[in-house]
Design an enzyme around this catalytic site. Structure first.
Site, PDB file in Angstrom:
ATOM      1  N   ARG A 104       0.838  -1.203   0.000  1.00 29.70           N
ATOM      2  CA  ARG A 104       0.000   0.000   0.000  1.00 29.70           C
ATOM      3  C   ARG A 104       0.875   1.255   0.000  1.00 29.70           C
ATOM      4  NH1 ARG A 104      -2.461   3.020  -1.663  1.00 29.70           N
ATOM      5  NH2 ARG A 104      -4.457   3.976  -1.152  1.00 29.70           N
TER       6      ARG A 104
ATOM      7  N   CYS B 254       0.825   4.260  -2.779  1.00 27.47           N
ATOM      8  CA  CYS B 254       0.681   5.678  -2.430  1.00 27.47           C
ATOM      9  C   CYS B 254       1.809   6.483  -3.065  1.00 27.47           C
ATOM     10  CB  CYS B 254       0.746   5.851  -0.916  1.00 27.47           C
ATOM     11  SG  CYS B 254      -0.849   6.179  -0.167  1.00 27.47           S
TER      12      CYS B 254
END
Lengths: 296, 129, 131
Positions: free
Chosen positions: A253, A257
């Site tokens: 994740r 990002c």
């Protein structure tokens, strides 16, 4: 000559000395508080909570473990429907098999983690011996390598199975990250994570804080930006977006990002992301673990 | 014949001027006052502003008729009233952090997300909103 | 005519002469400058060969490395360099140079971005929360 005079002088100097001492002490205290007000992990956590509380006065603290769904009633409805038939369930089952299956040498995860599988709340922690932030995926791979097994990849694939199993078993445990303030290396790792969080990067020039503090609760296109308190409670997470459609790790994740803001992502489980995880996890202290999670 | 020559030379002068403006890499190319804006430029600016891969203004700003806009930045309405000076609007798009270092807006020009030419087109479009 | 007047006339004559020579020099300098400048520009634009391309790629790689050394590299810089190399191999030196220049400027910008934030600065919108 008045005989009392020397006595008085003495007294005066004594009180003078006393005042001086008090002044010095209060000065020192002031200095210490000034420094710690800038730095301490607990002050940081309180500042984040204060910030989000003022933005979302009606959201109870425990709700932050649900991420954007704590502040997005429409998305929440959708999410609750998904949670009725959790998409991460098969991964938990596969993880249990991994946990119980011995390695080629006859030993297994159980030997590395005798308290297991309810261990997610022990991570991340400061590893005094290795002088680094120890995360659960890293500890799992160190266990594998110590037993002659190949390490698992850190973003996609089977590591998510065993992480799902451990996360599921650890549900309800409370995040309790400690930064040993007497260990300058540990403090430096925490500070490094904090620095990463507030540093703008990539061609789009965003920091983590640009979205998750400055603009929390607002929308990028249709997506509501989540608060950082609660970011770490629900990993690994099943994301239904097309290029996931599976369970992925926290560092996957982070990578996503960073790519979104057009920065070159750091190495998964490298020092930068581990330190960021350390800082970010501290912010969630007191919240219950609720992984694996399901998100859009 | 003379007329032709004149026409050609005028064209040459215009195109070379345009070429020079397009090529100069200065961040704050001075706007040449034009009486009315070419609708093709406005349309090109709209495509850049609303497309996801280029300007992606809709990620953060509401634009009339724009689909699924974000709300991080203010809605793009009454732009002529908000920016009577077109150069100021251009400067804001080029690098909003110059005025406010804590602005979350992408510095489209400074960090070369869009080219100067693309920004010029976006400015023309945004100014019509 | 007084001595003083004669003196001032001589002075103004001198001034005129100096001005003229300065003008001549300036004009010459402009002409030479333009010639040199335009040749340099032409040369700069014309040199689209393997050597220039590989030089541009080397400069891009140096800038990328510099940005990476401070964790400031951008997402696509490496991709641009890779594509520049491919273009150079295929003989498309113009494309190779264009991509390499783009990568080099990204490397420089990414480096500046990181270095300008070498000290942690809590933004004002959050700083107030510590009180």
């Amino acid at each position: 000559m008045d005989p009392v005079e020397p006595m008085q002088t003495q007294l005066l100097t004594a009180t003078g000395r006393e005042t001086m001492k008090k002044l010095l002490i209060s000065l020192a205290v002031l200095l210490i508080t000034a420094v710690s007000a800038q730095a301490g992990p607990e002050e940081d956590r309180m500042a984040f909570i204060k910030y989000y509380k003022s933005k979302f006065p009606n959201v109870p603290m425990e709700e932050y473990a649900n991420g954007a769904y704590a502040i997005d009633p429409v998305g929440r409805e959708n999410w609750e429907a998904i949670e009725e038939f959790p998409p991460y369930e098969p991964f938990i089952d596969r993880g249990q098999v991994m946990w119980e299956t011995p390695f080629a040498n006859g030993k297994g995860y159980k030997d590395c983690f005798p308290d297991g599988p309810v261990i997610a709340h022990h991570y991340p922690h400061w590893d005094k011996k290795q002088k680094m932030v120890m995360t659960l995926p890293l500890a799992l791979n160190q266990c594998r390598e110590a037993n002659g097994e190949k390490p698992l990849k850190y973003k996609k694939g089977p590591i998510n199975n065993i992480l799902s199993y451990i996360a599921f078993q650890s549900r309800g445990q409370v995040v309790n990250v400690k930064v040993p303030m007497d260990d300058p290396d540990a403090v430096a790792a925490y500070e490094d994570g904090k620095k990463f969080y507030f540093t703008r990067r990539g061609q789009l020039n965003f920091s983590c804080a640009s979205c998750h503090v400055q603009n929390t609760g607002l929308k990028v296109r249709t997506e509501i930006l989540s608060p950082s308190v609660g970011h770490v409670t629900h990993w690994p997470t099943y994301r239904s977006k097309v290029d996931w459609s599976t369970v992925g790790t926290l560092h996957r994740r982070f990578t996503g990002c960073n790519k979104n803001i057009r920065a070159k992502p750091m190495k998964a489980q490298g020092p930068e992301y581990r330190n960021l995880e350390y800082f970010l996890s501290y912010l969630s202290n007191g919240l219950e673990l609720n992984g694996p999670g399901a998100r859009k | 014949m003379i007329k032709m020559v004149r026409l050609v030379s005028t064209l040459v002068v215009i195109t070379s001027a345009a070429w020079l403006t397009a090529c100069s890499n200065k961040p704050m190319t001075k706007e040449v006052p034009v009486a009315k804006v070419d609708p093709a430029i406005v349309a090109a600016g709209k495509a850049i502003a609303t497309g996801r891969s280029k300007g992606n203004c809709l990620a953060c700003h509401m634009i009339e008729e724009g689909e699924s806009p974000g709300n991080i930045g203010p809605p793009l309405i009454a732009m002529k009233a908000r920016f009577p000076d077109k150069a100021k609007l251009r400067a804001q798009i080029w690098d909003a952090t110059a005025v406010n270092p804590e602005s979350a807006m992408v510095p489209f020009g400074r960090l070369q997300v869009l080219s100067d030419d693309e920004i010029d087109k976006v400015v023309e479009y945004i100014w019509t909103l | 005519m007084s001595l003083l007047d004669k003196h001032s006339i001589r002075q103004s004559e001198n001034l005129e002469r100096t001005m003229k020579s300065v003008q001549r020099w300036v004009a010459a300098a402009i002409v030479i400058g333009l010639m040199v400048g335009s040749t340099a520009l032409l040369a700069g634009e014309m040199k689209v060969d393997a050597a220039t391309a590989s030089e541009a790629i080397a400069q891009a790689e140096a800038a990328q490395k510099k940005a990476d050394s401070v964790n400031g590299e951008w997402r696509d810089t490496g991709k641009f360099i890779k594509n520049a190399k491919k273009a150079a191999e295929a003989g498309d030196y113009a494309k190779a140079i264009r991509l390499a220049k783009k990568a080099e400027s990204e490397g420089n910008l990414g480096y500046q971005q990181a270095v300008s934030q070498s000290e942690l600065k809590i933004p004002s919108y959050f700083k107030a929360m510590y009180q």
